[in-house]
Design a protein around this motif. Sequence first.
Motif, PDB file in Angstrom:
ATOM      1  N   PHE A 147       0.800  -1.222   0.000  1.00 26.11           N
ATOM      2  CA  PHE A 147       0.000   0.000   0.000  1.00 26.11           C
ATOM      3  C   PHE A 147       0.832   1.271   0.000  1.00 26.11           C
ATOM      4  CE2 PHE A 147      -3.301  -2.915   1.158  1.00 26.11           C
ATOM      5  CZ  PHE A 147      -4.491  -2.307   0.816  1.00 26.11           C
ATOM      6  N   GLY A 148       2.050   1.218   0.530  1.00 26.81           N
ATOM      7  CA  GLY A 148       2.798   2.451   0.707  1.00 26.81           C
ATOM      8  C   GLY A 148       2.031   3.369   1.647  1.00 26.81           C
ATOM      9  N   ASP A 149       1.810   4.599   1.257  1.00 26.53           N
ATOM     10  CA  ASP A 149       1.081   5.565   2.086  1.00 26.53           C
ATOM     11  C   ASP A 149      -0.423   5.580   1.810  1.00 26.53           C
ATOM     12  OD1 ASP A 149       3.427   6.384   3.326  1.00 26.53           O
ATOM     13  OD2 ASP A 149       3.823   7.926   1.814  1.00 26.53           O
ATOM     14  N   ARG A 150      -0.883   4.738   0.908  1.00 25.74           N
ATOM     15  CA  ARG A 150      -2.304   4.737   0.586  1.00 25.74           C
ATOM     16  C   ARG A 150      -3.125   4.144   1.732  1.00 25.74           C
ATOM     17  NH1 ARG A 150      -1.610   2.154  -5.386  1.00 25.74           N
ATOM     18  NH2 ARG A 150       0.031   1.066  -4.199  1.00 25.74           N
ATOM     19  N   PRO A 151      -4.343   4.633   1.942  1.00 27.54           N
ATOM     20  CA  PRO A 151      -5.139   4.158   3.077  1.00 27.54           C
ATOM     21  C   PRO A 151      -5.629   2.724   2.890  1.00 27.54           C
ATOM     22  CG  PRO A 151      -6.430   5.660   1.722  1.00 27.54           C
ATOM     23  CD  PRO A 151      -5.022   5.698   1.179  1.00 27.54           C
ATOM     24  N   ILE A 152      -5.327   1.880   3.834  1.00 23.92           N
ATOM     25  CA  ILE A 152      -5.734   0.480   3.770  1.00 23.92           C
ATOM     26  C   ILE A 152      -7.247   0.350   3.916  1.00 23.92           C
ATOM     27  CG2 ILE A 152      -5.497  -1.755   4.966  1.00 23.92           C
ATOM     28  CD1 ILE A 152      -2.587  -1.002   5.515  1.00 23.92           C
ATOM     29  N   SER A 153      -7.875   1.333   4.547  1.00 26.05           N
ATOM     30  CA  SER A 153      -9.330   1.302   4.726  1.00 26.05           C
ATOM     31  C   SER A 153     -10.095   1.690   3.468  1.00 26.05           C
ATOM     32  CB  SER A 153      -9.732   2.242   5.865  1.00 26.05           C
ATOM     33  OG  SER A 153      -9.341   3.574   5.568  1.00 26.05           O
ATOM     34  N   SER A 154      -9.390   2.128   2.432  1.00 24.96           N
ATOM     35  CA  SER A 154     -10.040   2.588   1.204  1.00 24.96           C
ATOM     36  C   SER A 154     -10.221   1.441   0.216  1.00 24.96           C
ATOM     37  CB  SER A 154      -9.205   3.697   0.553  1.00 24.96           C
ATOM     38  OG  SER A 154      -9.603   3.905  -0.789  1.00 24.96           O
ATOM     39  N   ARG A 155     -11.461   1.201  -0.189  1.00 18.65           N
ATOM     40  CA  ARG A 155     -11.725   0.160  -1.186  1.00 18.65           C
ATOM     41  C   ARG A 155     -11.006   0.474  -2.491  1.00 18.65           C
ATOM     42  NH1 ARG A 155     -15.543  -3.827  -2.437  1.00 18.65           N
ATOM     43  NH2 ARG A 155     -16.570  -3.485  -0.426  1.00 18.65           N
ATOM     44  N   GLU A 156     -11.085   1.717  -2.918  1.00 22.12           N
ATOM     45  CA  GLU A 156     -10.457   2.110  -4.181  1.00 22.12           C
ATOM     46  C   GLU A 156      -8.954   1.857  -4.154  1.00 22.12           C
ATOM     47  OE1 GLU A 156     -10.004   6.058  -7.093  1.00 22.12           O
ATOM     48  OE2 GLU A 156     -11.058   6.201  -5.175  1.00 22.12           O
ATOM     49  N   ALA A 157      -8.305   2.256  -3.054  1.00 20.71           N
ATOM     50  CA  ALA A 157      -6.857   2.057  -2.947  1.00 20.71           C
ATOM     51  C   ALA A 157      -6.520   0.575  -2.894  1.00 20.71           C
ATOM     52  CB  ALA A 157      -6.328   2.767  -1.699  1.00 20.71           C
ATOM     53  N   ALA A 158      -7.308  -0.205  -2.156  1.00 17.83           N
ATOM     54  CA  ALA A 158      -7.019  -1.627  -2.001  1.00 17.83           C
ATOM     55  C   ALA A 158      -7.157  -2.370  -3.327  1.00 17.83           C
ATOM     56  CB  ALA A 158      -7.941  -2.233  -0.947  1.00 17.83           C
ATOM     57  N   VAL A 159      -8.201  -2.069  -4.083  1.00 20.71           N
ATOM     58  CA  VAL A 159      -8.383  -2.715  -5.384  1.00 20.71           C
ATOM     59  C   VAL A 159      -7.245  -2.340  -6.323  1.00 20.71           C
ATOM     60  CG1 VAL A 159      -9.853  -2.780  -7.439  1.00 20.71           C
ATOM     61  CG2 VAL A 159     -10.870  -2.989  -5.156  1.00 20.71           C
ATOM     62  N   GLU A 160      -6.809  -1.104  -6.257  1.00 17.50           N
ATOM     63  CA  GLU A 160      -5.666  -0.656  -7.056  1.00 17.50           C
ATOM     64  C   GLU A 160      -4.411  -1.443  -6.671  1.00 17.50           C
ATOM     65  OE1 GLU A 160      -4.488   3.699  -8.384  1.00 17.50           O
ATOM     66  OE2 GLU A 160      -3.827   3.335  -6.310  1.00 17.50           O
ATOM     67  N   VAL A 161      -4.193  -1.620  -5.373  1.00 17.68           N
ATOM     68  CA  VAL A 161      -3.042  -2.384  -4.884  1.00 17.68           C
ATOM     69  C   VAL A 161      -3.115  -3.835  -5.358  1.00 17.68           C
ATOM     70  CG1 VAL A 161      -2.109  -3.432  -2.765  1.00 17.68           C
ATOM     71  CG2 VAL A 161      -2.493  -0.966  -2.890  1.00 17.68           C
ATOM     72  N   PHE A 162      -4.294  -4.405  -5.301  1.00 20.47           N
ATOM     73  CA  PHE A 162      -4.486  -5.794  -5.723  1.00 20.47           C
ATOM     74  C   PHE A 162      -4.110  -5.956  -7.195  1.00 20.47           C
ATOM     75  CE2 PHE A 162      -7.015  -9.421  -7.177  1.00 20.47           C
ATOM     76  CZ  PHE A 162      -6.798 -10.343  -6.173  1.00 20.47           C
ATOM     77  N   ASP A 163      -4.626  -5.070  -8.031  1.00 19.12           N
ATOM     78  CA  ASP A 163      -4.330  -5.155  -9.467  1.00 19.12           C
ATOM     79  C   ASP A 163      -2.843  -4.926  -9.745  1.00 19.12           C
ATOM     80  OD1 ASP A 163      -6.966  -5.686 -10.106  1.00 19.12           O
ATOM     81  OD2 ASP A 163      -7.480  -3.589 -10.485  1.00 19.12           O
ATOM     82  N   GLU A 164      -2.229  -3.996  -9.021  1.00 15.37           N
ATOM     83  CA  GLU A 164      -0.792  -3.753  -9.188  1.00 15.37           C
ATOM     84  C   GLU A 164       0.019  -4.981  -8.813  1.00 15.37           C
ATOM     85  OE1 GLU A 164      -0.869   1.062  -8.160  1.00 15.37           O
ATOM     86  OE2 GLU A 164       0.009  -0.376  -6.750  1.00 15.37           O
ATOM     87  N   HIS A 165      -0.401  -5.656  -7.752  1.00 19.28           N
ATOM     88  CA  HIS A 165       0.330  -6.849  -7.312  1.00 19.28           C
ATOM     89  C   HIS A 165       0.266  -7.942  -8.380  1.00 19.28           C
ATOM     90  CE1 HIS A 165       1.969  -9.864  -4.613  1.00 19.28           C
ATOM     91  NE2 HIS A 165       0.960 -10.657  -4.938  1.00 19.28           N
TER      92      HIS A 165
END
Length: 267
Positions: A147-165
């Motif tokens: 996640f880096g500095d992105r909020p773990i509680s954010s659905r948008e950020a988490a989905v972005e992290v998932f796709d990046e992974h």
Amino acid sequence: MEVIGAGLGRTGTTSLKKALEILGLGPTYHTREIFRDPDRLADWENAVNGGETDWDAVFDGYRSTVDWPAAAFWKELAEHYPDARVILTVRDPQEWYTSCARTIFISYRPGVHWTVLRGLMRIPLMAADKRLRNFRQVFDGVFRRHFGDRPISSREAAVEVFDEHLAAVRAGVPARRLLEYRVTEGWEPLCAFLELPVPEQPFPYENDRRTWQRFTRRQVFRGMRRLALHPGSAGQAARAAQRANSAPPAPAKPAPPANPAQEEPAP
């Protein structure tokens, strides 16, 4: 190490762990190993802080690994064990986040009541074993590698992290070493990739959320039982939980960027 699970938690990793062990590729390292032997937490505390990690010592006695924390170090492990096969478990990103938000990411929910609940829940955990006092800090460091500095509680950020992974693993592992796998596919693609016969027994499907909830309850009950038998430990556990709750997260070293594989990309 023969099999490296690069899939994030909540992608069927418990089912994969059981499947690998049925196929004779166990023991399989999983988050639960830390609860079975809390001394193992120090290995990951060192790793998330960028320390030199002796992977052979961390995985001594194991033939495979799945789930976090190891999945956050898939690139290092794939380089350290060049003959190991890599399995990338996948699922729908939105469903993945919903599962995480109800389980392993629950402590990141905003609000005063969640802050209070987090502190209260840590008391039985600390009572169960004081070696787990830094568990949240270490796993925050594990999650921050994605996640880096992105909020773990954010659905948008988490989905972005998932796709990046997923993209990073696909780019960083040669196609011949990589299986992109949904546990709902059962034995056939897994066994074909591992060049092993299909077992006669059914595939060990596990509901990750229910499994996590059962496991968490057991840990809490274990701590509560110790508090009941040793009331004097309650104050020590509460103070340890307070320190853990107020301590800054482990300054995780970001995961290194994946280099495009020299061979053909994974499908």
